[in-house]
Enzyme design. Structure first.
Site, PDB file in Angstrom:
ATOM      1  N   ASP A 110       0.815  -1.222   0.000  1.00  0.00           N
ATOM      2  CA  ASP A 110       0.000   0.000   0.000  1.00  0.00           C
ATOM      3  C   ASP A 110       0.848   1.271   0.000  1.00  0.00           C
ATOM      4  O   ASP A 110       0.343   2.360  -0.313  1.00  0.00           O
ATOM      5  CB  ASP A 110      -0.936   0.023   1.202  1.00  0.00           C
ATOM      6  CG  ASP A 110      -2.032  -1.019   1.114  1.00  0.00           C
ATOM      7  OD1 ASP A 110      -2.255  -1.547   0.012  1.00  0.00           O
ATOM      8  OD2 ASP A 110      -2.655  -1.311   2.149  1.00  0.00           O
TER       9      ASP A 110
ATOM     10  N   MET B 184      -5.327  -3.098  -5.123  1.00  0.00           N
ATOM     11  CA  MET B 184      -5.446  -2.961  -3.675  1.00  0.00           C
ATOM     12  C   MET B 184      -5.100  -1.540  -3.263  1.00  0.00           C
ATOM     13  O   MET B 184      -4.536  -0.767  -4.037  1.00  0.00           O
ATOM     14  CB  MET B 184      -4.539  -3.971  -2.971  1.00  0.00           C
ATOM     15  CG  MET B 184      -5.050  -5.400  -3.006  1.00  0.00           C
ATOM     16  SD  MET B 184      -3.967  -6.537  -2.107  1.00  0.00           S
ATOM     17  CE  MET B 184      -5.001  -8.007  -2.058  1.00  0.00           C
TER      18      MET B 184
ATOM     19  N   TYR C 239      -4.631 -11.030  -4.844  1.00  0.00           N
ATOM     20  CA  TYR C 239      -3.379 -11.617  -4.379  1.00  0.00           C
ATOM     21  C   TYR C 239      -2.284 -11.596  -5.438  1.00  0.00           C
ATOM     22  O   TYR C 239      -1.098 -11.620  -5.105  1.00  0.00           O
ATOM     23  CB  TYR C 239      -3.610 -13.064  -3.954  1.00  0.00           C
ATOM     24  CG  TYR C 239      -4.152 -13.261  -2.553  1.00  0.00           C
ATOM     25  CD1 TYR C 239      -4.785 -12.214  -1.879  1.00  0.00           C
ATOM     26  CD2 TYR C 239      -4.048 -14.474  -1.902  1.00  0.00           C
ATOM     27  CE1 TYR C 239      -5.289 -12.386  -0.610  1.00  0.00           C
ATOM     28  CE2 TYR C 239      -4.552 -14.665  -0.621  1.00  0.00           C
ATOM     29  CZ  TYR C 239      -5.172 -13.620   0.017  1.00  0.00           C
ATOM     30  OH  TYR C 239      -5.664 -13.798   1.283  1.00  0.00           O
TER      31      TYR C 239
END
EC number: 2.7.1.90
Length: 436
Positions: free
Chosen positions: A166, A212, A319
């Site tokens: 992130d 993500m 993933y």
């Protein structure tokens, strides 16, 4: 960051470290250490582990052991420990090339009834330093571990070893793991955009890739690196930092299709509306209380098809973006390994309760070093993508954003291959005796 008196370790390319740390390690009664991994994995977290283990073997006091906890802090509480000091060089090499997290991770918030157990296990194994390798949640867990030890009067040095795809940990130029995920996503979007352009004349005209990034859009922004020239995808970036406006978005999609014949979009899973609410999230929560995200891409695709009539494809990287060891950034691997090494060296030099963070010294050529940031700094709120990293309309990467992101994905570090596939091998760790 760090200040003039900060402990600094230089790790650029491959020169040996040797700046700013002592070769006379601080020795305490509790001379053993523990390493654990936490949170979502990255493609290079095991490179950090390999660097940390190698540095401990080279620099720690004679007889001092380095334990590993299986499944993060949960493994420490359950005393499921392994002897990392026993790993040999070939095993460390294999570890550094492996995806996932070799020791296993967890998302766990320490509960009051677990405090005494935590201290008891630390005392039992004479652990004086805890290295906890993770993101923001792990940084907060480090603060909890430190507070528990201090309340019990137990001398403990707690070191947060950063990692997260992130890229939202404060006070570091980049987080180990981010550069590789960014490289994978930008590569995937460049390839998918070429596929889309080839089919757009008679088939799909819009492709949406979901990345993500719960609260920050660093990975989505990095997708912008895929576009080198006008008209290349991605044409639209959707970040949590910019509230989503459906009418404005659909208008931009139509304009892009009219101009180029197709439109490629990168969207963050944490996309928010005008009032800051998540546009798509399940009712499920993880052990840390965070809502499970995912599903923004199909939601957007349904809106595009319903409102504009375009055939639309979408993909959720999930993933894949954090486990793709076959396409890591060499820069990221170097930083991941150096962060593990620095954690040990700075701790042995006497620094306490810190996180080894990356400091950018120059953009081109990219130069960096590592300094010790206090735990309190890295547990601050998440670092968001600066407004000037996007163009004025908020839909594309700016020159400033490209200047920051581009060096982080440079270089390749391929794993060994066998029979056409990566030959990943997790070392067999030796469980330690649990007898007194």
């Amino acid at each position: 960051m760090g200040g003039d008196d900060a402990i600094s370790v230089i790790f650029q390319s491959s020169p040996p470290p040797g700046v700013g740390y002592s070769r006379n390690p601080v020795v305490t009664q509790n001379c053993n250490a523990l390493y654990a991994q936490a949170g979502g994995v990255t493609a290079v977290i095991n490179s950090t582990a390999a660097g940390l283990i190698a540095a401990w073997r080279q620099q720690a006091p004679a007889g001092a052991r380095l334990f590993g906890a299986r499944d993060g802090i949960v493994g420490l509480l359950e005393e499921r420990l392994v002897d990392l000091s026993a790993l040999h060089e070939p095993e460390l090499d294999m570890l550094g090339y492996s995806p996932s997290a070799a020791l296993g991770t967890c998302r766990h918030v320490l509960q009051p009834e677990e405090h005494a157990r935590l201290v008891a296990v630390l005392q039992r194994h004479r652990i004086g330093t805890v290295f906890y390798n993770g993101g923001g949640g792990a940084a907060r867990a480090c603060g909890d571990i430190l507070a528990i030890a201090q309340a019990a009067g137990y001398p403990l040095n707690v070191v947060h070893v950063p990692k997260t795809i992130d890229n939202d940990i404060p006070d570091t130029d980049a987080c180990p793991g981010f550069g590789s995920a960014a490289k994978y996503l930008a590569t995937s979007l460049r390839e998918a955009s070429l596929d889309l352009a080839a089919m757009a004349g008679s088939s799909s005209k819009v492709f949406i890739l979901e990345t993500m990034g719960r609260y920050s859009g660093w990975l989505t922004a990095a997708c912008g690196l895929a576009a080198r020239h006008p008209g290349e995808g991605p044409h639209i970036l959707l970040l949590p930092e910019r509230p989503f406006d459906e009418e404005r978005f659909l208008r931009r999609v139509r304009e892009t299709v009219d101009r180029y014949g197709h439109c490629a979009v990168a969207a963050s899973e944490g996309l928010t509306g005008a009032n800051g609410e998540l546009l798509h999230a399940t009712g499920q929560r993880d052990a840390a209380g965070d809502r499970q995200l995912g599903g923004v891409a199909p939601w957007l695709a349904a809106r595009v098809t319903a409102r504009l009539g375009y055939k639309c494809h979408w993909s959720v990287a999930d993933y894949l973006q954090r486990s793709a060891r076959h396409l890591v950034s060499a820069t990221d691997v170097a930083q991941a390994r150096a962060t593990g090494q620095a954690a040990v060296m700075i701790a042995l030099a006497g620094e306490r309760h810190f996180s080894p963070v990356i400091r950018r010294l120059a953009d081109d050529p990219y130069r960096w070093d590592i300094v010790a940031a206090p735990l309190a700094v890295v547990t601050a709120p998440e670092r968001r993508v600066p407004a000037d990293f996007l163009t004025a309309d908020g839909y594309q990467l700016s020159a400033a954003g490209r200047r920051y992101l581009a060096p982080l994905i440079v270089g390749e570090d391929y794993p060994p291959f066998r029979d056409g596939l990566p030959d990943y091998r997790i070392p067999a760790f030796t469980d330690i005796s649990l007898s007194p």
